[in-house]
Design an enzyme around this catalytic site. Structure first.
Site, PDB file in Angstrom:
ATOM      1  N   SER A   1       0.863  -1.174   0.000  1.00 35.19           N
ATOM      2  CA  SER A   1       0.000   0.000   0.000  1.00 35.19           C
ATOM      3  C   SER A   1       0.900   1.225   0.000  1.00 35.19           C
ATOM      4  O   SER A   1       2.126   1.117   0.090  1.00 35.19           O
ATOM      5  CB  SER A   1      -0.876   0.017   1.252  1.00 35.19           C
ATOM      6  N   LYS A   2       0.253   2.358  -0.083  1.00 31.19           N
ATOM      7  CA  LYS A   2       1.027   3.584  -0.028  1.00 31.19           C
ATOM      8  C   LYS A   2       1.797   3.661   1.296  1.00 31.19           C
ATOM      9  O   LYS A   2       2.944   4.081   1.354  1.00 31.19           O
ATOM     10  CB  LYS A   2       0.064   4.776  -0.141  1.00 31.19           C
TER      11      LYS A   2
END
Ligand code: GLU
Ligand code: ZN
Length: 312
Positions: free
Chosen positions: A239-240
């Site tokens: 994920s970010k």
């Protein structure tokens, strides 16, 4: 005589919190192929209902990357931020049916409560009979029951959940006035005529809440299939937040090839450097949902072709 099955409609519904990375490509590609392999439609919906979490430029970057992967969608892109009236109407319907109540509890007040399936607190019902602190802004919670909800997931198999003991009464509109994902996704999937929801298995636990809302709102229930999510060596979802690199828009072919491998498909090695259009032609013709591993998470590097060189 059997009724003709209706038209298939799938969708990809990213939250615009950052650019598309390998983890989100899995959901985009899986939902695309499952719809297109059946000759169905495939829609894109930007889930920007949680406006404060929206990253500037993320929507444009996601759409551009989908196009560079040649994952072309049908019709116009929908934006949740423009659909507040529909969510409000759903809230009113639930409210008239006596299914929701205002809740003034703050996150801090609930911090000591046992945790539910998604890690948020299992609501102890403080405001069920009236808001505890009526002078405060209130959220709306949906009353749940102790019924055991069951559905068949096309990838993960049978899944059961008791909302009362595993999730608790959940928020459908926050105290700051924003509608939550659970309500928005149900209203949107119905309004868009979605028949198949193929997405990451981090949302498997949310599905019974969505089935429950569909039942209360009289909406149809699509078929669900939850794909394994890509995790790193530590078991964290890409994920970010875990700094997954964005896909290389100029050369997305190898990442697509890896994503196919990740999804249990067997793309020929000589397509590793093929243009995305050629790879997707192969994938559409050979896609088999039953080959997707029925696990909730998979190490990203299990797919042999992956190397960080594919990423910017
Ligand atoms: N917006 C959600 C996400 O990006 C996906 C929602 C869904 O597919 O139902 O995680
Ligand atoms: Zn409360």
């Amino acid at each position: 005589m059997l009724a003709e099955p209706g038209p298939v409609c799938g969708r990809f519904a990213p939250s615009p919190t950052g650019p598309l990375h390998f983890g989100s490509l899995i959901a985009a590609l899986g939902s695309f192929l499952e719809a297109r392999a059946q000759g169905g439609q495939w829609l894109v919906r930007i889930e920007d209902v949680d406006a404060p979490r929206t990253a500037p430029g993320a929507t444009e970057a996601i759409l551009r990357t989908l196009e560079s992967c040649r994952l072309f969608w049908d019709g116009a892109v929908w934006y949740q931020s423009r659909r507040t009236e529909r969510y409000q109407a759903a809230l009113e319907a639930l409210s008239h049916a006596g299914q929701v109540y205002p809740c003034t509890c703050t996150r801090r007040e609930l911090a000591g409560c046992p945790r539910g399936r998604d890690g948020s607190s299992l609501y102890p019902g403080h405001c069920r009979t009236g808001p505890r602190r009526p002078e405060r802004p209130h959220a709306f919670r949906l009353r749940v029951t102790d019924a055991r909800l069951t559905f068949h997931d096309a990838v993960q198999g049978e899944y059961h959940q008791c909302l009362e003991s595993e999730v608790g009464d959940f928020v459908i509109r926050r105290a700051d006035g924003l509608f939550t994902y659970q309500l928005a996704v149900v209203v949107d999937d119905a309004d868009q005529g979605v028949t198949e929801v193929i997405r990451g298995s981090d949302l498997l636990d949310s599905t019974p809440r969505q089935l429950y809302l569909q039942g209360l709102l009289g909406l149809p229930t699509p078929c669900y299939g939850h794909l394994p999510v890509a995790v790193d060596e530590r078991g964290d979802k890409l994920s970010k937040q875990t700094h997954a690199p964005p896909l290389d828009e100029r050369n997305p072919g190898p990442a697509l090839w890896d994503a196919l491998r990740f999804l249990g498909q067997q793309p020929p090695t000589d397509l590793l450097n093929a243009p995305p259009a050629e790879l997707l032609n192969w994938a559409r013709a050979h896609w088999r949902l039953e080959r997707v591993p029925s696990v909730r998470a998979r190490l990203e590097r299990q797919s042999a072709g992956f190397s960080p060189i594919h990423c910017r």
